[in-house]
Design an enzyme around this catalytic site. Sequence first.
Site, PDB file in Angstrom:
ATOM      1  N   PRO A 105       0.923  -1.433   0.285  1.00  0.00           N
ATOM      2  CA  PRO A 105      -0.216   0.175  -0.026  1.00  0.00           C
ATOM      3  C   PRO A 105       0.246   1.001  -0.074  1.00  0.00           C
ATOM      4  CG  PRO A 105      -1.212  -1.431   1.795  1.00  0.00           C
ATOM      5  CD  PRO A 105       0.697  -1.936   0.879  1.00  0.00           C
ATOM      6  N   GLY A 117       6.904   1.470   3.261  1.00  0.00           N
ATOM      7  CA  GLY A 117       8.280   1.094   2.062  1.00  0.00           C
ATOM      8  C   GLY A 117       7.902   1.163   1.000  1.00  0.00           C
ATOM      9  N   SER A 118       6.539   1.760   0.937  1.00  0.00           N
ATOM     10  CA  SER A 118       6.092   1.266  -0.949  1.00  0.00           C
ATOM     11  C   SER A 118       7.532   1.726  -1.751  1.00  0.00           C
ATOM     12  CB  SER A 118       5.042   1.727  -1.183  1.00  0.00           C
ATOM     13  OG  SER A 118       5.095   3.081  -1.320  1.00  0.00           O
ATOM     14  N   ALA A 142      11.082   3.252  -1.686  1.00  0.00           N
ATOM     15  CA  ALA A 142      12.086   2.605  -1.313  1.00  0.00           C
ATOM     16  C   ALA A 142      12.294   1.271  -2.266  1.00  0.00           C
ATOM     17  CB  ALA A 142      12.957   2.161  -0.122  1.00  0.00           C
ATOM     18  N   ASP A 196      14.598   2.651   5.711  1.00  0.00           N
ATOM     19  CA  ASP A 196      13.141   2.219   4.427  1.00  0.00           C
ATOM     20  C   ASP A 196      14.604   1.689   3.211  1.00  0.00           C
ATOM     21  OD1 ASP A 196      11.972   3.459   5.807  1.00  0.00           O
ATOM     22  OD2 ASP A 196      10.344   3.695   4.550  1.00  0.00           O
TER      23      ASP A 196
HETATM   24  C1  MEV Z   1      10.101   5.833   7.790  1.00  0.00           C
HETATM   25  O1  MEV Z   1      10.083   4.459   7.663  1.00  0.00           O
HETATM   26  C2  MEV Z   1      10.753   6.150   9.767  1.00  0.00           C
HETATM   27  C3  MEV Z   1      11.235   7.901  10.036  1.00  0.00           C
HETATM   28  O2  MEV Z   1      11.945   7.689  10.320  1.00  0.00           O
HETATM   29  C4  MEV Z   1      11.850   8.639   8.743  1.00  0.00           C
HETATM   30  C5  MEV Z   1      12.662   8.311   8.602  1.00  0.00           C
HETATM   31  O3  MEV Z   1      13.449   8.049   9.243  1.00  0.00           O
HETATM   32  O4  MEV Z   1      13.712   8.600   7.043  1.00  0.00           O
HETATM   33  C6  MEV Z   1      10.255   8.395  10.169  1.00  0.00           C
END
Ligand code: MEV
Length: 318
Positions: free
Chosen positions: A102, A108-109, A111, A153
Amino acid sequence: MDAPGFIVERSACAKVILCGEHAVVYGRPAIALPLPELRAFARVQPSSDAFRIIAPDTGRSLYLAQRPRQAHDPLARVAWAALDLLGASPPRATLTIRSNIPIGANLGSGAAVSVAIVRALAAWFGRELSPAEVSALAYEGELLYHGSPSGIDNTVIAYEQPVWFVRGQPPEVFSAPADLPLVVADTGVVTPTYISVGAVRAGWERDRARYEALFDAIAALVSAARRAIESADLAQLGQLMNQNHAYLQQLDVSSPELDTLCLTARAAGALGAKMSGGGRGGNMIALARDAAHAEQLAQALRDAGSVRVHLAFRKQAA
Ligand code: MEV
């Protein structure tokens, strides 16, 4: 290896942040886990046309025929970065992206799509890149999706193993000796990560002392969480997840929907529950006692309004 001219397809997994999100942007450690069952796919097939990336699910279509390489589109930026590393020009081919991850749900869609693109282009040119190389190329896309991504990510997705991550340092992959029966539940509220990352940045700029103290407290619990995972102490891990959620509430990145799902999971006996990733929507995770309990939690979360529930990590070996 697949020779150029043949159809190649590669994929990449989704991820969850077990603990440490947001603080990780400010140099504190975080733990992330792959979600191997949810995946993005990139397929490259020969074409008589110039190189083109299409994403039928989102209606995207773009040609990579022209410079500049510093494209503002994450798909183009990642493809150019991969071609540069491979020492290749855009092939006469079409790269098609499909994904069952989603979008905007903090799984992480973006990435995953980037990693799949890099892997598919490398395979097209008969090359195998290391996880570190794949991760670095996918980070180019993250810069455009997020603004100031920590890199966690693209790292967990490129390695597809549990990672202990500190910004700017090589990741440590590690194993969880016991099953981690996690339930991942989606609020259905779509929130791009840059919104919550930007909100934390604004808060940090207003009151650095308060935010730095919260980041330090999160860092301490992330270290404790790693010890709990490695000693298979799920009860302790669950408590640390609850504590992490409370700190994320103080950072103002939770939401009423996330809080409701966390309370629901705890009322249904979860060892711990927290939002996961950027927050302000997206997914939460709950730690069950075992696989059967995970099924019960999943039902409770659906009943409480979760639009999508995913059971994960019955096995978590590196
Ligand atoms: C995103 O999966 C995690 C955050 O800490 C952002 C990041 O680390 O870039 C919110």
